[in-house]
Motif scaffolding. Structure first.
Motif, PDB file in Angstrom:
ATOM      1  N   ALA A 214       0.564   5.439  19.823  1.00  0.00           N
ATOM      2  CA  ALA A 214       0.293   5.946  18.548  1.00  0.00           C
ATOM      3  C   ALA A 214       1.498   5.876  17.603  1.00  0.00           C
ATOM      4  O   ALA A 214       2.634   6.130  18.003  1.00  0.00           O
ATOM      5  CB  ALA A 214      -0.398   7.398  18.448  1.00  0.00           C
ATOM      6  N   HIS A 215       1.149   5.500  16.279  1.00  0.00           N
ATOM      7  CA  HIS A 215       2.356   5.310  15.508  1.00  0.00           C
ATOM      8  C   HIS A 215       1.693   5.714  14.075  1.00  0.00           C
ATOM      9  O   HIS A 215       0.350   5.488  13.595  1.00  0.00           O
ATOM     10  CB  HIS A 215       3.031   3.951  15.308  1.00  0.00           C
ATOM     11  N   GLY A 216       2.533   6.509  13.126  1.00  0.00           N
ATOM     12  CA  GLY A 216       2.068   6.674  11.803  1.00  0.00           C
ATOM     13  C   GLY A 216       1.602   8.302  11.853  1.00  0.00           C
ATOM     14  O   GLY A 216       1.243   8.945  12.820  1.00  0.00           O
ATOM     15  N   PRO A 217       1.416   8.983  10.512  1.00  0.00           N
ATOM     16  CA  PRO A 217       1.015  10.299  10.453  1.00  0.00           C
ATOM     17  C   PRO A 217      -0.451  10.543  11.247  1.00  0.00           C
ATOM     18  O   PRO A 217      -1.293   9.806  11.020  1.00  0.00           O
ATOM     19  CB  PRO A 217       0.989  10.555   9.168  1.00  0.00           C
ATOM     20  N   ALA A 218      -0.342  11.626  11.886  1.00  0.00           N
ATOM     21  CA  ALA A 218      -1.717  12.022  12.601  1.00  0.00           C
ATOM     22  C   ALA A 218      -2.678  12.399  11.748  1.00  0.00           C
ATOM     23  O   ALA A 218      -4.042  12.017  12.064  1.00  0.00           O
ATOM     24  CB  ALA A 218      -1.438  13.231  13.581  1.00  0.00           C
ATOM     25  N   ASP A 219      -2.578  12.758  10.639  1.00  0.00           N
ATOM     26  CA  ASP A 219      -3.603  13.010   9.617  1.00  0.00           C
ATOM     27  C   ASP A 219      -3.791  11.846   8.635  1.00  0.00           C
ATOM     28  O   ASP A 219      -4.269  12.026   7.535  1.00  0.00           O
ATOM     29  CB  ASP A 219      -3.196  14.225   8.704  1.00  0.00           C
ATOM     30  N   ALA A 220      -3.173  10.579   8.954  1.00  0.00           N
ATOM     31  CA  ALA A 220      -3.350   9.793   7.944  1.00  0.00           C
ATOM     32  C   ALA A 220      -4.931   9.200   7.873  1.00  0.00           C
ATOM     33  O   ALA A 220      -5.871   9.266   8.651  1.00  0.00           O
ATOM     34  CB  ALA A 220      -2.684   8.440   8.185  1.00  0.00           C
ATOM     35  N   PRO A 221      -5.196   8.879   6.402  1.00  0.00           N
ATOM     36  CA  PRO A 221      -6.775   8.799   6.223  1.00  0.00           C
ATOM     37  C   PRO A 221      -7.089   7.348   6.726  1.00  0.00           C
ATOM     38  O   PRO A 221      -8.248   7.013   7.164  1.00  0.00           O
ATOM     39  CB  PRO A 221      -6.810   8.971   4.915  1.00  0.00           C
ATOM     40  N   ASP A 222      -6.397   6.324   6.575  1.00  0.00           N
ATOM     41  CA  ASP A 222      -6.522   5.248   7.120  1.00  0.00           C
ATOM     42  C   ASP A 222      -6.027   5.031   8.560  1.00  0.00           C
ATOM     43  O   ASP A 222      -4.867   5.384   8.848  1.00  0.00           O
ATOM     44  CB  ASP A 222      -6.034   3.948   6.270  1.00  0.00           C
ATOM     45  N   ARG A 223      -6.718   4.184   9.534  1.00  0.00           N
ATOM     46  CA  ARG A 223      -6.229   4.152  10.984  1.00  0.00           C
ATOM     47  C   ARG A 223      -6.852   2.968  11.363  1.00  0.00           C
ATOM     48  O   ARG A 223      -7.826   2.437  11.112  1.00  0.00           O
ATOM     49  CB  ARG A 223      -6.619   5.306  11.716  1.00  0.00           C
TER      50      ARG A 223
ATOM     51  N   PRO B  85       0.712  -1.137  -0.086  1.00  0.00           N
ATOM     52  CA  PRO B  85       0.114  -0.044   0.147  1.00  0.00           C
ATOM     53  C   PRO B  85       0.871   1.332  -0.107  1.00  0.00           C
ATOM     54  O   PRO B  85       1.872   1.094   0.560  1.00  0.00           O
ATOM     55  CB  PRO B  85      -0.645  -0.266   1.496  1.00  0.00           C
ATOM     56  N   THR B  86       0.295   2.167  -0.791  1.00  0.00           N
ATOM     57  CA  THR B  86       1.000   3.586  -0.693  1.00  0.00           C
ATOM     58  C   THR B  86       0.219   4.558   0.125  1.00  0.00           C
ATOM     59  O   THR B  86       0.927   5.653   0.645  1.00  0.00           O
ATOM     60  CB  THR B  86       0.995   3.957  -2.233  1.00  0.00           C
ATOM     61  N   THR B  87      -0.696   4.346   0.816  1.00  0.00           N
ATOM     62  CA  THR B  87      -1.783   4.933   1.676  1.00  0.00           C
ATOM     63  C   THR B  87      -1.098   4.907   3.139  1.00  0.00           C
ATOM     64  O   THR B  87      -1.041   3.788   3.491  1.00  0.00           O
ATOM     65  CB  THR B  87      -3.095   4.645   1.693  1.00  0.00           C
ATOM     66  N   PRO B  88      -0.744   5.978   3.695  1.00  0.00           N
ATOM     67  CA  PRO B  88      -0.186   5.727   5.112  1.00  0.00           C
ATOM     68  C   PRO B  88      -1.311   5.355   5.912  1.00  0.00           C
ATOM     69  O   PRO B  88      -2.563   5.639   5.939  1.00  0.00           O
ATOM     70  CB  PRO B  88       0.296   7.160   5.626  1.00  0.00           C
ATOM     71  N   VAL B  89      -1.081   4.831   7.127  1.00  0.00           N
ATOM     72  CA  VAL B  89      -2.053   4.151   8.213  1.00  0.00           C
ATOM     73  C   VAL B  89      -1.455   4.848   9.524  1.00  0.00           C
ATOM     74  O   VAL B  89      -0.029   4.638   9.681  1.00  0.00           O
ATOM     75  CB  VAL B  89      -1.877   2.769   8.224  1.00  0.00           C
ATOM     76  N   ARG B  90      -2.347   4.952  10.555  1.00  0.00           N
ATOM     77  CA  ARG B  90      -1.804   5.412  11.775  1.00  0.00           C
ATOM     78  C   ARG B  90      -2.702   4.287  12.713  1.00  0.00           C
ATOM     79  O   ARG B  90      -4.010   3.985  12.451  1.00  0.00           O
ATOM     80  CB  ARG B  90      -2.516   6.954  12.057  1.00  0.00           C
TER      81      ARG B  90
END
Length: 269
Positions: free
Chosen positions: A204-213, A181-186
């Motif tokens: 928490a791990h991953g970008p705070a604004d990640a669309p997938d979580r 996947p290329t979409t970041p996950v939090r």
């Protein structure tokens, strides 16, 4: 960032907790079946002892480690064969596991900073190796506890497994033959309430604004990525297509995809 000394301290604590669970068992209890098909409690401890030995070889004698891989009679059965090789009566196996994990800790502590150790299909820093050993010890300890009907309160050591589970997202997809996947996950996980120093905290791990979580209890996430529970039996919420797909393939361990566990409803039918 957790340093190697702290990781080795947590590895020793995780091992000691499992040791205290199995040390009082009778020989008959060591032969009790666990949720892993074909594996007894003895097999679980033998596997840990074998893997500690392999990790020590990786840290002290890379040539010997590679030889142990290339000369394997059946690479597809490497894990099962290792457990069978180290399986022994409790009076022999328990001291072997204890001495082996102590030797591994000493070897990792003595590894020069920045050095990468060979491993199955990858290379790992001493800190990553210690983290992986915490994960394996906890996961196989979960199998032992399940076999005994014992309850082990979750600890703050789960944060290492949660971190490893997050970092292995790409491997989880690759191991199952899926595009990376290329979409970041939090992930946002609630720390165990039994952990006095982190109770109620969010890991928490991953970008705070990640669309997938992925959100939910840290314990449930760790049970998922070690494939000790089916996602249907866990209180994890996936938002977004990548996060949703990840929960079906997540694995924090190296190598090919594991069989995982059936949902409880299916397992009892």
């Amino acid at each position: 960032m957790v340093n190697l000394t702290d990781l080795l301290t947590d590895l020793a604590a995780e091992s000691a907790e499992l040791d205290a669970l199995v040390a009082p068992l009778s020989t008959a209890e060591w032969a009790r079946a666990t949720p892993a098909p074909g594996w007894t409690i003895g097999h679980q401890i033998a596997h840990l002892a074998w893997t500690d030995h392999a990790a020590q070889l990786a840290a002290t004698d890379a040539d010997a480690f590679y030889a142990s891989v290339t000369t394997a009679a059946d690479p597809a059965r490497l894990v099962d064969a290792g457990a069978e090789e180290f399986l022994a009566p409790p009076a022999e196996l328990l001291p072997r596991w204890r001495s082996g994990r102590a030797a591994l800790a000493a070897a990792l502590a003595a590894t020069p900073a920045g050095e990468k150790l060979p491993w199955y299909g990858t290379r790992m820093s001493p800190a990553s190796m210690a983290t992986a050993r915490i994960m394996e010890t906890w996961a196989h300890g979960t199998d032992v506890a399940d076999a005994l009907g014992a309850t082990r309160p979750p600890t703050a050591r789960l944060r290492h497994i949660a971190h490893l589970g997050f970092r292995t997202l790409p491997h989880s997809f690759a191991a199952h033959g899926r595009p990376l996947p290329t979409t970041p996950v939090r992930i946002e996980l609630t720390a165990p309430p039994t952990s006095a120093d982190t109770a109620g905290a969010t890991w928490a791990h991953g970008p705070a604004d990640a669309p997938d979580r992925v959100t939910g209890p840290a314990l449930d996430f760790c049970l998922l990525v070690t494939q000790r529970r089916h996602r249907a039996d866990l209180a994890l919420t996936a938002t977004g297509p990548v996060a949703e797909a990840w929960l079906d393939v997540a694995q924090a361990f190296a190598g090919p995809p594991g069989a995982g566990r059936a949902p409880k409803a299916q397992a009892t039918t």
